[in-house]
Design a protein around this motif. Structure first.
Motif, PDB file in Angstrom:
ATOM      1  N   MET A 130      -5.467  -2.788  60.606  1.00  0.00           N
ATOM      2  CA  MET A 130      -6.608  -3.620  60.817  1.00  0.00           C
ATOM      3  C   MET A 130      -7.686  -3.685  59.995  1.00  0.00           C
ATOM      4  SD  MET A 130      -7.400  -6.252  63.271  1.00  0.00           S
ATOM      5  CE  MET A 130      -6.276  -6.097  64.534  1.00  0.00           C
ATOM      6  N   ARG A 131      -8.392  -2.648  59.772  1.00  0.00           N
ATOM      7  CA  ARG A 131      -9.421  -2.753  59.045  1.00  0.00           C
ATOM      8  C   ARG A 131      -9.131  -3.344  57.534  1.00  0.00           C
ATOM      9  NH1 ARG A 131     -10.044   2.826  59.410  1.00  0.00           N
ATOM     10  NH2 ARG A 131     -11.385   2.595  61.303  1.00  0.00           N
ATOM     11  N   THR A 132      -7.983  -3.174  57.035  1.00  0.00           N
ATOM     12  CA  THR A 132      -7.502  -3.701  55.649  1.00  0.00           C
ATOM     13  C   THR A 132      -7.685  -5.079  55.881  1.00  0.00           C
ATOM     14  OG1 THR A 132      -6.214  -2.073  54.976  1.00  0.00           O
ATOM     15  CG2 THR A 132      -5.885  -4.020  53.668  1.00  0.00           C
ATOM     16  N   PHE A 133      -6.819  -5.722  56.929  1.00  0.00           N
ATOM     17  CA  PHE A 133      -6.882  -7.019  57.429  1.00  0.00           C
ATOM     18  C   PHE A 133      -8.369  -7.664  57.382  1.00  0.00           C
ATOM     19  CE2 PHE A 133      -7.032 -10.584  60.485  1.00  0.00           C
ATOM     20  CZ  PHE A 133      -6.245 -11.646  59.892  1.00  0.00           C
ATOM     21  N   GLN A 134      -9.204  -6.987  58.201  1.00  0.00           N
ATOM     22  CA  GLN A 134     -10.526  -7.421  58.322  1.00  0.00           C
ATOM     23  C   GLN A 134     -11.349  -7.464  56.832  1.00  0.00           C
ATOM     24  OE1 GLN A 134     -11.317  -4.414  61.064  1.00  0.00           O
ATOM     25  NE2 GLN A 134     -11.635  -5.791  62.804  1.00  0.00           N
ATOM     26  N   GLU A 135     -11.184  -6.597  56.183  1.00  0.00           N
ATOM     27  CA  GLU A 135     -11.683  -6.458  54.785  1.00  0.00           C
ATOM     28  C   GLU A 135     -11.379  -7.859  53.953  1.00  0.00           C
ATOM     29  OE1 GLU A 135     -10.789  -2.717  53.360  1.00  0.00           O
ATOM     30  OE2 GLU A 135     -12.682  -1.804  54.060  1.00  0.00           O
ATOM     31  N   GLN A 136      -9.843  -8.054  53.898  1.00  0.00           N
ATOM     32  CA  GLN A 136      -9.377  -9.187  53.141  1.00  0.00           C
ATOM     33  C   GLN A 136      -9.783 -10.439  53.665  1.00  0.00           C
ATOM     34  OE1 GLN A 136      -5.307  -8.555  52.253  1.00  0.00           O
ATOM     35  NE2 GLN A 136      -5.578  -6.353  51.326  1.00  0.00           N
ATOM     36  N   ASN A 137     -10.213 -10.760  54.786  1.00  0.00           N
ATOM     37  CA  ASN A 137     -10.552 -11.864  55.378  1.00  0.00           C
ATOM     38  C   ASN A 137     -11.935 -12.093  55.919  1.00  0.00           C
ATOM     39  OD1 ASN A 137      -8.086 -13.303  56.346  1.00  0.00           O
ATOM     40  ND2 ASN A 137      -7.351 -11.423  56.577  1.00  0.00           N
ATOM     41  N   GLY A 138     -12.707 -11.177  55.195  1.00  0.00           N
ATOM     42  CA  GLY A 138     -14.325 -11.346  55.175  1.00  0.00           C
ATOM     43  C   GLY A 138     -14.852 -10.955  56.527  1.00  0.00           C
ATOM     44  N   LEU A 139     -14.243 -10.116  57.488  1.00  0.00           N
ATOM     45  CA  LEU A 139     -14.670  -9.672  58.721  1.00  0.00           C
ATOM     46  C   LEU A 139     -15.071  -8.417  58.520  1.00  0.00           C
ATOM     47  CD1 LEU A 139     -11.226 -11.236  60.484  1.00  0.00           C
ATOM     48  CD2 LEU A 139     -13.659 -12.346  60.741  1.00  0.00           C
ATOM     49  N   ALA A 140     -16.020  -7.914  59.652  1.00  0.00           N
ATOM     50  CA  ALA A 140     -16.487  -6.471  59.575  1.00  0.00           C
ATOM     51  C   ALA A 140     -15.421  -5.759  59.872  1.00  0.00           C
ATOM     52  CB  ALA A 140     -17.365  -6.307  60.866  1.00  0.00           C
ATOM     53  N   PRO A 141     -15.148  -4.770  59.023  1.00  0.00           N
ATOM     54  CA  PRO A 141     -13.984  -3.609  58.942  1.00  0.00           C
ATOM     55  C   PRO A 141     -13.865  -2.701  59.797  1.00  0.00           C
ATOM     56  CG  PRO A 141     -15.349  -3.405  57.037  1.00  0.00           C
ATOM     57  CD  PRO A 141     -16.071  -4.290  57.646  1.00  0.00           C
ATOM     58  N   THR A 142     -14.134  -2.949  61.074  1.00  0.00           N
ATOM     59  CA  THR A 142     -14.148  -1.966  62.220  1.00  0.00           C
ATOM     60  C   THR A 142     -12.933  -1.313  62.702  1.00  0.00           C
ATOM     61  OG1 THR A 142     -13.689  -3.361  63.985  1.00  0.00           O
ATOM     62  CG2 THR A 142     -15.934  -3.197  63.305  1.00  0.00           C
ATOM     63  N   GLY A 143     -11.498  -1.883  62.214  1.00  0.00           N
ATOM     64  CA  GLY A 143     -10.338  -1.279  62.675  1.00  0.00           C
ATOM     65  C   GLY A 143      -9.953  -1.610  64.066  1.00  0.00           C
ATOM     66  N   ALA A 144     -10.782  -2.254  64.765  1.00  0.00           N
ATOM     67  CA  ALA A 144     -10.644  -2.608  66.271  1.00  0.00           C
ATOM     68  C   ALA A 144     -10.349  -4.089  66.310  1.00  0.00           C
ATOM     69  CB  ALA A 144     -11.869  -2.342  67.035  1.00  0.00           C
ATOM     70  N   PRO A 145      -9.607  -4.478  67.196  1.00  0.00           N
ATOM     71  CA  PRO A 145      -9.374  -5.853  67.567  1.00  0.00           C
ATOM     72  C   PRO A 145     -10.034  -6.756  67.934  1.00  0.00           C
ATOM     73  CG  PRO A 145      -7.768  -4.559  68.886  1.00  0.00           C
ATOM     74  CD  PRO A 145      -8.748  -3.406  68.054  1.00  0.00           C
ATOM     75  N   ASP A 146     -10.878  -7.155  67.528  1.00  0.00           N
ATOM     76  CA  ASP A 146     -12.103  -8.016  68.098  1.00  0.00           C
ATOM     77  C   ASP A 146     -12.042  -9.300  68.236  1.00  0.00           C
ATOM     78  OD1 ASP A 146     -12.713  -8.967  65.657  1.00  0.00           O
ATOM     79  OD2 ASP A 146     -14.345  -7.265  65.227  1.00  0.00           O
ATOM     80  N   ARG A 147     -12.744 -10.042  68.722  1.00  0.00           N
ATOM     81  CA  ARG A 147     -12.378 -11.728  69.006  1.00  0.00           C
ATOM     82  C   ARG A 147     -12.047 -12.341  67.834  1.00  0.00           C
ATOM     83  NH1 ARG A 147     -14.736  -9.917  73.813  1.00  0.00           N
ATOM     84  NH2 ARG A 147     -14.526 -10.944  75.610  1.00  0.00           N
ATOM     85  N   ALA A 148     -13.175 -11.989  66.723  1.00  0.00           N
ATOM     86  CA  ALA A 148     -12.987 -12.825  65.352  1.00  0.00           C
ATOM     87  C   ALA A 148     -11.736 -12.523  64.603  1.00  0.00           C
ATOM     88  CB  ALA A 148     -14.109 -12.516  64.831  1.00  0.00           C
ATOM     89  N   THR A 149     -11.570 -10.926  65.010  1.00  0.00           N
ATOM     90  CA  THR A 149     -10.097 -10.845  64.166  1.00  0.00           C
ATOM     91  C   THR A 149      -8.776 -11.342  64.501  1.00  0.00           C
ATOM     92  OG1 THR A 149     -11.439  -8.944  63.298  1.00  0.00           O
ATOM     93  CG2 THR A 149      -8.870  -8.526  63.397  1.00  0.00           C
ATOM     94  N   LEU A 150      -9.064 -11.381  65.984  1.00  0.00           N
ATOM     95  CA  LEU A 150      -7.704 -11.877  66.472  1.00  0.00           C
ATOM     96  C   LEU A 150      -7.490 -13.445  66.343  1.00  0.00           C
ATOM     97  CD1 LEU A 150      -7.533  -9.976  69.772  1.00  0.00           C
ATOM     98  CD2 LEU A 150      -6.306  -9.597  67.867  1.00  0.00           C
ATOM     99  N   GLU A 151      -8.632 -14.078  66.315  1.00  0.00           N
ATOM    100  CA  GLU A 151      -8.581 -15.542  65.930  1.00  0.00           C
ATOM    101  C   GLU A 151      -8.249 -15.583  64.555  1.00  0.00           C
ATOM    102  OE1 GLU A 151     -12.072 -17.544  66.920  1.00  0.00           O
ATOM    103  OE2 GLU A 151     -12.305 -16.729  69.051  1.00  0.00           O
ATOM    104  N   ALA A 152      -8.718 -14.863  63.622  1.00  0.00           N
ATOM    105  CA  ALA A 152      -8.016 -14.677  62.359  1.00  0.00           C
ATOM    106  C   ALA A 152      -6.751 -14.478  62.253  1.00  0.00           C
ATOM    107  CB  ALA A 152      -8.832 -14.126  61.317  1.00  0.00           C
ATOM    108  N   LEU A 153      -6.150 -13.866  63.134  1.00  0.00           N
ATOM    109  CA  LEU A 153      -4.641 -13.462  63.235  1.00  0.00           C
ATOM    110  C   LEU A 153      -3.867 -14.476  63.844  1.00  0.00           C
ATOM    111  CD1 LEU A 153      -4.630  -9.674  63.968  1.00  0.00           C
ATOM    112  CD2 LEU A 153      -3.332 -10.878  62.199  1.00  0.00           C
ATOM    113  N   GLY A 154      -4.497 -15.616  64.331  1.00  0.00           N
ATOM    114  CA  GLY A 154      -4.052 -16.580  64.997  1.00  0.00           C
ATOM    115  C   GLY A 154      -3.819 -16.651  66.692  1.00  0.00           C
ATOM    116  N   ILE A 155      -4.416 -15.519  67.115  1.00  0.00           N
ATOM    117  CA  ILE A 155      -4.348 -15.113  68.442  1.00  0.00           C
ATOM    118  C   ILE A 155      -5.421 -15.462  69.332  1.00  0.00           C
ATOM    119  CG2 ILE A 155      -3.912 -13.201  70.294  1.00  0.00           C
ATOM    120  CD1 ILE A 155      -2.822 -11.576  67.873  1.00  0.00           C
ATOM    121  N   GLN A 156      -5.084 -16.514  70.230  1.00  0.00           N
ATOM    122  CA  GLN A 156      -6.158 -16.920  71.276  1.00  0.00           C
ATOM    123  C   GLN A 156      -6.856 -15.723  71.888  1.00  0.00           C
ATOM    124  OE1 GLN A 156      -7.571 -19.923  71.340  1.00  0.00           O
ATOM    125  NE2 GLN A 156      -8.975 -19.535  73.065  1.00  0.00           N
TER     126      GLN A 156
END
Length: 159
Positions: A130-156
């Motif tokens: 998750m942290r790597t995904f977040q870093e590569q998508n310009g998101l805060a690299p927390t390692g937690a599935p937050d709202r912004a990260t889930l939206e970037a993954l395509g999850i509502q």
């Protein structure tokens, strides 16, 4: 991570309510310096999740001597603060089930981010993916599935 109220003698019982919900009684743990009480670990996470969309919070703490301490909080804008706390502590503000975590792990793996076997347990492999995904998508690299990260993954994301 803790939610603490300071300056009273302890053995604190707490009665609180969020918005217009019925009052609930809970026990808060004393701080080691005997100058406050709080909720710790998963209890504090659940408490903050409950506050996420709330407008007001009232709490009455009763110390071991029977003294009462009342406080009321206007929670306007609290979402950003809770997201920041959750990110810093590595947990999600969403109340995710094991199936939710399994689905997120599957999506991370499908995107080339090795979360390990999708088992619904959010361990080090999942956090690192998750942290790597977040870093590569310009998101805060927390390692937690937050709202912004889930939206970037395509999850509502919804509660």
């Amino acid at each position: 991570m803790r939610w603490a109220v300071r300056s009273f003698t302890l053995n604190a019982s707490a009665t609180s309510f969020i918005d217009d919900a019925p009052a609930q009684s809970t026990r808060w743990n004393e701080l080691t310096n005997n100058k406050g009480a709080g909720l710790f670990g998963s209890a504090s996470e659940g408490f903050l999740r409950n506050l996420y969309d709330a407008e007001a919070f009232f709490i009455r703490l009763t110390d071991g001597n029977g003294r009462r301490y009342d406080a009321e909080f206007d929670l306007a804008g609290i979402q950003d603060a809770i997201e920041a706390v959750a990110g810093a502590c590595g947990w999600s503000t969403l109340d995710l089930s094991r199936d939710d975590y399994r689905a997120i792990q599957t999506m991370l793996n499908a995107g080339g981010f090795d979360a390990g076997t999708p088992d619904g347990v959010w361990g080090n492999g999942s956090r690192n993916a998750m942290r790597t995904f977040q870093e590569q998508n310009g998101l805060a690299p927390t390692g937690a599935p937050d709202r912004a990260t889930l939206e970037a993954l395509g999850i509502q994301a919804s509660d």
